[in-house]
Design a protein around this motif. Sequence first.
Motif, PDB file in Angstrom:
ATOM      1  N   PHE A 168       0.798  -1.227   0.000  1.00 43.60           N
ATOM      2  CA  PHE A 168       0.000   0.000   0.000  1.00 43.60           C
ATOM      3  C   PHE A 168       0.834   1.282   0.000  1.00 43.60           C
ATOM      4  N   GLY A 169       2.138   1.153   0.163  1.00 46.09           N
ATOM      5  CA  GLY A 169       2.965   2.337   0.272  1.00 46.09           C
ATOM      6  C   GLY A 169       3.172   2.747   1.719  1.00 46.09           C
ATOM      7  N   GLU A 170       2.195   2.524   2.540  1.00 43.56           N
ATOM      8  CA  GLU A 170       2.270   2.646   3.996  1.00 43.56           C
ATOM      9  C   GLU A 170       1.216   1.711   4.544  1.00 43.56           C
ATOM     10  N   HIS A 171       1.317   1.347   5.814  1.00 42.01           N
ATOM     11  CA  HIS A 171       0.350   0.388   6.340  1.00 42.01           C
ATOM     12  C   HIS A 171      -1.042   1.001   6.322  1.00 42.01           C
ATOM     13  N   PRO A 172      -2.040   0.261   5.812  1.00 40.62           N
ATOM     14  CA  PRO A 172      -3.389   0.824   5.685  1.00 40.62           C
ATOM     15  C   PRO A 172      -4.035   1.237   7.001  1.00 40.62           C
ATOM     16  N   THR A 173      -3.530   0.757   8.123  1.00 41.94           N
ATOM     17  CA  THR A 173      -4.081   1.166   9.415  1.00 41.94           C
ATOM     18  C   THR A 173      -3.584   2.535   9.848  1.00 41.94           C
ATOM     19  N   GLY A 174      -2.517   3.015   9.202  1.00 40.89           N
ATOM     20  CA  GLY A 174      -1.919   4.268   9.614  1.00 40.89           C
ATOM     21  C   GLY A 174      -0.904   4.118  10.733  1.00 40.89           C
ATOM     22  N   ILE A 175      -0.712   2.900  11.220  1.00 36.73           N
ATOM     23  CA  ILE A 175       0.292   2.646  12.263  1.00 36.73           C
ATOM     24  C   ILE A 175       1.672   2.674  11.621  1.00 36.73           C
ATOM     25  N   ASP A 176       2.521   3.605  12.048  1.00 30.69           N
ATOM     26  CA  ASP A 176       3.846   3.683  11.445  1.00 30.69           C
ATOM     27  C   ASP A 176       4.791   2.659  12.069  1.00 30.69           C
ATOM     28  N   GLU A 177       5.980   2.575  11.508  1.00 30.92           N
ATOM     29  CA  GLU A 177       6.925   1.547  11.943  1.00 30.92           C
ATOM     30  C   GLU A 177       7.280   1.683  13.419  1.00 30.92           C
ATOM     31  N   GLY A 178       7.476   2.914  13.879  1.00 35.36           N
ATOM     32  CA  GLY A 178       7.840   3.115  15.276  1.00 35.36           C
ATOM     33  C   GLY A 178       6.795   2.574  16.232  1.00 35.36           C
ATOM     34  N   ARG A 179       5.525   2.855  15.958  1.00 30.07           N
ATOM     35  CA  ARG A 179       4.454   2.363  16.825  1.00 30.07           C
ATOM     36  C   ARG A 179       4.349   0.846  16.750  1.00 30.07           C
ATOM     37  N   PHE A 180       4.516   0.295  15.559  1.00 30.18           N
ATOM     38  CA  PHE A 180       4.460  -1.166  15.416  1.00 30.18           C
ATOM     39  C   PHE A 180       5.564  -1.833  16.237  1.00 30.18           C
ATOM     40  N   VAL A 181       6.791  -1.328  16.090  1.00 28.98           N
ATOM     41  CA  VAL A 181       7.918  -1.916  16.819  1.00 28.98           C
ATOM     42  C   VAL A 181       7.723  -1.764  18.318  1.00 28.98           C
ATOM     43  N   ASP A 182       7.259  -0.591  18.771  1.00 28.35           N
ATOM     44  CA  ASP A 182       7.031  -0.379  20.205  1.00 28.35           C
ATOM     45  C   ASP A 182       6.027  -1.386  20.762  1.00 28.35           C
ATOM     46  N   ALA A 183       4.946  -1.631  20.014  1.00 25.90           N
ATOM     47  CA  ALA A 183       3.923  -2.575  20.475  1.00 25.90           C
ATOM     48  C   ALA A 183       4.470  -4.000  20.511  1.00 25.90           C
ATOM     49  N   LEU A 184       5.207  -4.365  19.481  1.00 23.00           N
ATOM     50  CA  LEU A 184       5.795  -5.705  19.417  1.00 23.00           C
ATOM     51  C   LEU A 184       6.750  -5.921  20.595  1.00 23.00           C
ATOM     52  N   VAL A 185       7.574  -4.927  20.859  1.00 24.57           N
ATOM     53  CA  VAL A 185       8.543  -5.016  21.944  1.00 24.57           C
ATOM     54  C   VAL A 185       7.833  -5.076  23.296  1.00 24.57           C
ATOM     55  N   ALA A 186       6.783  -4.256  23.471  1.00 26.49           N
ATOM     56  CA  ALA A 186       6.060  -4.238  24.749  1.00 26.49           C
ATOM     57  C   ALA A 186       5.463  -5.603  25.064  1.00 26.49           C
ATOM     58  N   MET A 187       4.884  -6.240  24.062  1.00 23.83           N
ATOM     59  CA  MET A 187       4.280  -7.559  24.290  1.00 23.83           C
ATOM     60  C   MET A 187       5.337  -8.610  24.594  1.00 23.83           C
TER      61      MET A 187
END
Length: 206
Positions: A168-187
Amino acid sequence: MASTRDRLLSEGMRLFGEQGYAATSVAQIEAAAGLSAGSGSLYKHFRSKEELLTAGLERLLSGGEYATPALAAPEGSGVAEKLSAVARAGLRRLDEDRDLSRLLFRGLESFPALLQRFGDEEISRVHRATTAMLTELAGERADDVDWAAVALVLQGATAHYWLLSDLFGEHPTGIDEGRFVDALVAMATALIAGTATARDESPSGP
């Protein structure tokens, strides 16, 4: 300046990723590499289009900065820092092999030997290394969690995030890479903290 062979290899893999293997002609590869389309110049460097594909896979498997997850973070990093570094390194690795990652879904199934090799030497290798890293971080109570399954979840989530962002060019949810990585790391950090011994390092934010 890149050699003719390197240009053919880079442009061929790019076109395979964008169009699919079957839809890409030798003439298109030659033209994209700055050669006369249909001249047969490709055959001076590769015996066939399939040999070019094999060479592209060889280049990926033999190179790249992301060797194993354990090498992604500086020595002395905390748990969260290690996990964050690994997640970001995985995303950069997918960037690095973008053409082949795309091709996995656009015709590589026609080459089962190559597909199996990619599975064994890239996907399974990274999974084993990630499992080993998580097991080490969990400490003496590592047996309390199926870290191989957790590694698969983390690896799959990272690949899926990258694939949709690439499509899509960017994630369709609007979640950017930083937020994705932060969530993955937190879990992952929370799971490790729940299994770690008292002497283990407490997770800290990335």
